[in-house]
Design a protein around this motif. Structure first.
Motif, mmCIF file in Angstrom:
data_model
loop_
_atom_site.group_PDB
_atom_site.id
_atom_site.type_symbol
_atom_site.label_atom_id
_atom_site.label_comp_id
_atom_site.label_asym_id
_atom_site.label_seq_id
_atom_site.Cartn_x
_atom_site.Cartn_y
_atom_site.Cartn_z
ATOM 1 N N ASP A 1 0.899 -1.179 0.164
ATOM 2 C CA ASP A 1 -0.093 0.014 -0.048
ATOM 3 C C ASP A 1 0.985 1.195 -0.205
ATOM 4 O OD1 ASP A 1 -2.775 -1.098 0.284
ATOM 5 O OD2 ASP A 1 -1.844 -2.008 1.814
ATOM 6 N N SER B 1 -3.055 2.983 -2.786
ATOM 7 C CA SER B 1 -4.334 2.538 -2.210
ATOM 8 C C SER B 1 -4.558 3.404 -0.845
ATOM 9 C CB SER B 1 -4.228 1.269 -1.863
ATOM 10 O OG SER B 1 -3.159 0.981 -0.991
ATOM 11 N N MET C 1 -8.210 5.009 -0.714
ATOM 12 C CA MET C 1 -9.112 4.035 -0.545
ATOM 13 C C MET C 1 -9.022 3.559 0.864
ATOM 14 S SD MET C 1 -7.989 1.584 -3.772
ATOM 15 C CE MET C 1 -7.358 2.154 -5.371
ATOM 16 N N TRP C 2 -8.067 3.446 1.625
ATOM 17 C CA TRP C 2 -8.029 3.192 2.691
ATOM 18 C C TRP C 2 -8.751 4.222 3.816
ATOM 19 C CZ3 TRP C 2 -7.250 -1.326 5.583
ATOM 20 C CH2 TRP C 2 -6.685 -2.267 4.889
ATOM 21 N N VAL D 1 -12.025 -1.834 0.966
ATOM 22 C CA VAL D 1 -10.691 -1.524 0.339
ATOM 23 C C VAL D 1 -10.639 -2.596 -0.706
ATOM 24 C CG1 VAL D 1 -8.320 -1.305 0.526
ATOM 25 C CG2 VAL D 1 -9.908 -0.418 2.443
ATOM 26 N N SER E 1 -12.832 -1.482 -3.806
ATOM 27 C CA SER E 1 -12.176 -0.387 -4.528
ATOM 28 C C SER E 1 -10.957 -0.594 -5.338
ATOM 29 C CB SER E 1 -11.667 0.771 -3.328
ATOM 30 O OG SER E 1 -12.899 1.263 -2.752
ATOM 31 N N ILE E 2 -9.740 -1.553 -4.728
ATOM 32 C CA ILE E 2 -8.821 -1.966 -5.409
ATOM 33 C C ILE E 2 -9.287 -2.810 -6.864
ATOM 34 C CG2 ILE E 2 -6.835 -3.478 -5.330
ATOM 35 C CD1 ILE E 2 -6.426 -2.809 -2.487
ATOM 36 N N GLY F 1 -8.189 -0.200 -8.952
ATOM 37 C CA GLY F 1 -6.855 -0.364 -8.626
ATOM 38 C C GLY F 1 -5.694 -0.065 -9.961
ATOM 39 N N THR G 1 -4.814 -7.370 -4.731
ATOM 40 C CA THR G 1 -3.654 -6.420 -5.339
ATOM 41 C C THR G 1 -2.880 -6.891 -6.334
ATOM 42 O OG1 THR G 1 -3.704 -4.938 -3.149
ATOM 43 C CG2 THR G 1 -2.206 -4.676 -5.067
#
Length: 215
Positions: A10, A16, A19-20, A77, A80-81, A85, A119
């Protein structure tokens, strides 16, 4: 001489952190914990479990356990990834360069295996890594050195011969505690912060890095 390279995930391989922030702001706000983006940066680099415990100590809530809170943040998260991502600038060329020079590469992340796998698969870079180390594999996450020592062991290289890329003070502290050389990649707003002085070098982007100076 550098004999292996280990990447944090990350903030190093993928951007990311926003996103976090978004996930933490949303989940914790639903629990009655009011956070700002600046406050979420205080816990950057910590395990999700540690983040949940940290904010619970600041403002205890009811209705959701710490484990459920952690799972909710991770799930958001991951979504979102998976949907948006992208690898950070310079990641692919550097990984390819290291592969061509037969330098073993490892991943050491404070994130869960679920997020690590999400990821690696989303960015399509799994094949570059000879070792994949996530927080469930060690007794203690960063800033303890456990995960970096595990990565070095999996790569078959002494810690002193490992070069690490990290973006957080927590991660840099872990890698230094493991006896490794560390290149810091701070967020733009933290570039001048003195805490990054413990790193052996500091760059703004992986495209600035010249492996020829280290190998």
């Amino acid at each position: 001489m550098v004999k292996a390279v280990i990447f944090d995930m990350d903030g190093v391989l993928i951007d990311s952190e926003p996103m976090w922030q978004q996930a933490e702001l949303q989940v914790f706000s639903q629990l009655g914990v009011t956070l700002t983006a600046e406050q979420t940066r205080q816990t950057a680099g910590m395990t999700t479990e540690a983040v949940a415990k940290f904010w619970y100590q600041q403002s205890p809530w009811q209705g959701m356990s710490l484990a459920e809170t952690e799972a909710a943040v991770i799930a958001q998260v991951a979504r979102s990834i998976a949907t948006k991502g992208e690898a950070k600038k310079g990641v692919q060329p550097l990984l390819q360069y290291l592969r061509e020079r037969r330098l073993p590469v490892g991943l050491a992340t404070n994130s869960s295996q679920y997020l690590m796998d999400t990821t690696l698969d989303t960015l399509a870079i799994r094949h570059y890594f000879a070792a994949h180390c996530c927080v469930e594999m060690v007794a203690k996450g960063k800033p303890e050195p456990d995960i970096y020592l595990l990565a070095a062991s999996k790569l078959g290289v002494a810690p002193a011969d490992c070069l690490v890329f990290e973006d957080s003070y927590t991660g840099i502290s872990a890698a230094k505690a493991a006896g490794m050389t560390v290149v810091a990649i701070p967020a733009a707003e933290e570039w001048h912060h003195e805490k990054f002085g413990i790193a052996d070098a500091k760059i703004r982007c992986l495209t600035e890095f010249d492996m020829r100076l280290w190998h």
